[in-house]
Design an enzyme around this catalytic site. Structure first.
Site, mmCIF file in Angstrom:
data_model
loop_
_atom_site.group_PDB
_atom_site.id
_atom_site.type_symbol
_atom_site.label_atom_id
_atom_site.label_comp_id
_atom_site.label_asym_id
_atom_site.label_seq_id
_atom_site.Cartn_x
_atom_site.Cartn_y
_atom_site.Cartn_z
ATOM 1 N N SER A 239 0.862 -1.201 0.000
ATOM 2 C CA SER A 239 0.000 0.000 0.000
ATOM 3 C C SER A 239 0.889 1.239 0.000
ATOM 4 O O SER A 239 2.057 1.178 0.425
ATOM 5 C CB SER A 239 -0.859 0.019 1.269
ATOM 6 O OG SER A 239 -1.549 1.243 1.391
ATOM 7 N N TYR B 80 -2.181 0.225 10.932
ATOM 8 C CA TYR B 80 -2.385 -0.262 9.549
ATOM 9 C C TYR B 80 -1.136 0.050 8.716
ATOM 10 O O TYR B 80 -0.616 -0.810 7.995
ATOM 11 C CB TYR B 80 -3.630 0.372 8.912
ATOM 12 C CG TYR B 80 -3.779 -0.046 7.464
ATOM 13 C CD1 TYR B 80 -4.104 -1.362 7.128
ATOM 14 C CD2 TYR B 80 -3.538 0.856 6.424
ATOM 15 C CE1 TYR B 80 -4.200 -1.762 5.797
ATOM 16 C CE2 TYR B 80 -3.639 0.465 5.093
ATOM 17 C CZ TYR B 80 -3.968 -0.855 4.784
ATOM 18 O OH TYR B 80 -4.046 -1.251 3.467
#
Ligand code: NDP
Ligand code: 8X3
Length: 253
Positions: free
Chosen positions: A140, A153
């Site tokens: 990501s 995260y």
């Protein structure tokens, strides 16, 4: 002989879009997620549309014993896995570190990091036996830079980036390629999960600009998987045109 791809998190979003694009290219699919009903619907559709074979594994990637058992019991002609896409993952919550929920931290770390390790460790022996393979980890932009309230995260995706480098080194002698495909903002069920079903809050994440779709990232994964045997794309960062960094967007353009 057609190639086989194993996709985790195939019941939605990026994973489902990967299933679609690889099925259209004639791959056999092994699809993994917890929601068996969704996998079944997808299996029926793709087998009918593309005349390929699909094997569904209703699995939680956090459950090591179940994952190892299911992969250990794969029928003979499914044991040659050419590509593994470690895509299953999630964000839970959006809060400053001191206000975060430790149960959410556990789920993110267990799924995004340990789940990827569990599945990889079960598949690698099959790839070694076959003399090669390709592992594509879904990272990501959150694994490139942290952003406010994204703390844990972002840390899990930084771990995925680091593990991709380490895996590439360790698997080099076995002819197993390792690639990291890192998306920016992609409109899937990701934000609905993060905000615990609050559809309005999820929609707001993508308001005012055109986010990526799961199909955009599937194109990137397909391109990475299609490189010739002597070449590997180690890392690919794919962003919406309207997103310059984790936090800088051009909205209303
Ligand atoms: P979705 O929520 O649409 O899909 C997530 C998928 O992961 C689902 O198929 C879900 O299936 C599966 N999954 C979640 N937990 C588990 C588990 N414990 N075991 C097995 N499968 C699981 O989100 P995306 O498609 O967007 O997310 C896919 C990946 O892309 C994630 O790793 C995410 O971090 C990453 N990513 C997403 C971005 C975005 O903006 N959307 C950007 C950058 C990266 P089920 O619930 O049926 O188990
Ligand atoms: C998902 C994209 O920016 O919400 O990895 O972290 S972001």
């Amino acid at each position: 002989m057609s190639k086989t791809i194993f996709i985790t998190g195939a019941s939605s979003g990026i994973g489902e879009a990967c299933a679609e694009i690889f099925a259209a290219a004639g791959y056999q699919l092994i699809l993994c997620a917890r929601r068996q009903d969704r996998l079944e619907t997808l299996r029926r559709k793709l087998e009918k549309q593309h005349g390929i074979a699909v094997l569904n594994l209703a699995l939680d990637v956090r459950e090591g014993d179940a994952v190892r058992k299911a992969i250990g019991k794969l029928p003979f002609h499914w044991k040659r896995i050419d590509v593994l896409v470690n895509n299953a993952g999630l964000a839970l919550g959006f809060a400053p570190i001191d206000e975060g929920n430790p149960a959410d931290w556990d789920r993110m770390i267990d799924t995004n990091v340990k789940g990827l390790l569990i599945v990889s460790q079960a598949v690698i022996p099959l790839m070694k036996k076959a003399g090669g393979g390709h592992i594509i980890n879904i990272g990501s932009i959150a694994g490139v830079e942290a952003y406010p309230k994204g703390n844990v995260y972002c840390a899990t995706k930084h771990a995925v980036a680091s593990l991709s480098k380490g895996m590439r080194m360790d698997l080099l002698p076995h002819g197993i390629k390792v690639s990291l495909v890192s998306p920016g903002a992609t409109e899937t069920e990701f934000s609905v999960v993060r905000f615990r079903g609050d559809a309005q809050k999820a929609k707001d994440v993508y308001r005012g600009y055109q986010p990526l779709t799961g199909a955009d990232i599937a194109e990137a994964v397909f391109f990475v998987a299609g490189m010739p045997p002597h070449a590997n794309i180690n890392e690919m960062l794919t962003m919406p045109t309207a997103q310059a960094s984790a936090t800088v967007f051009h909205k209303g353009g």
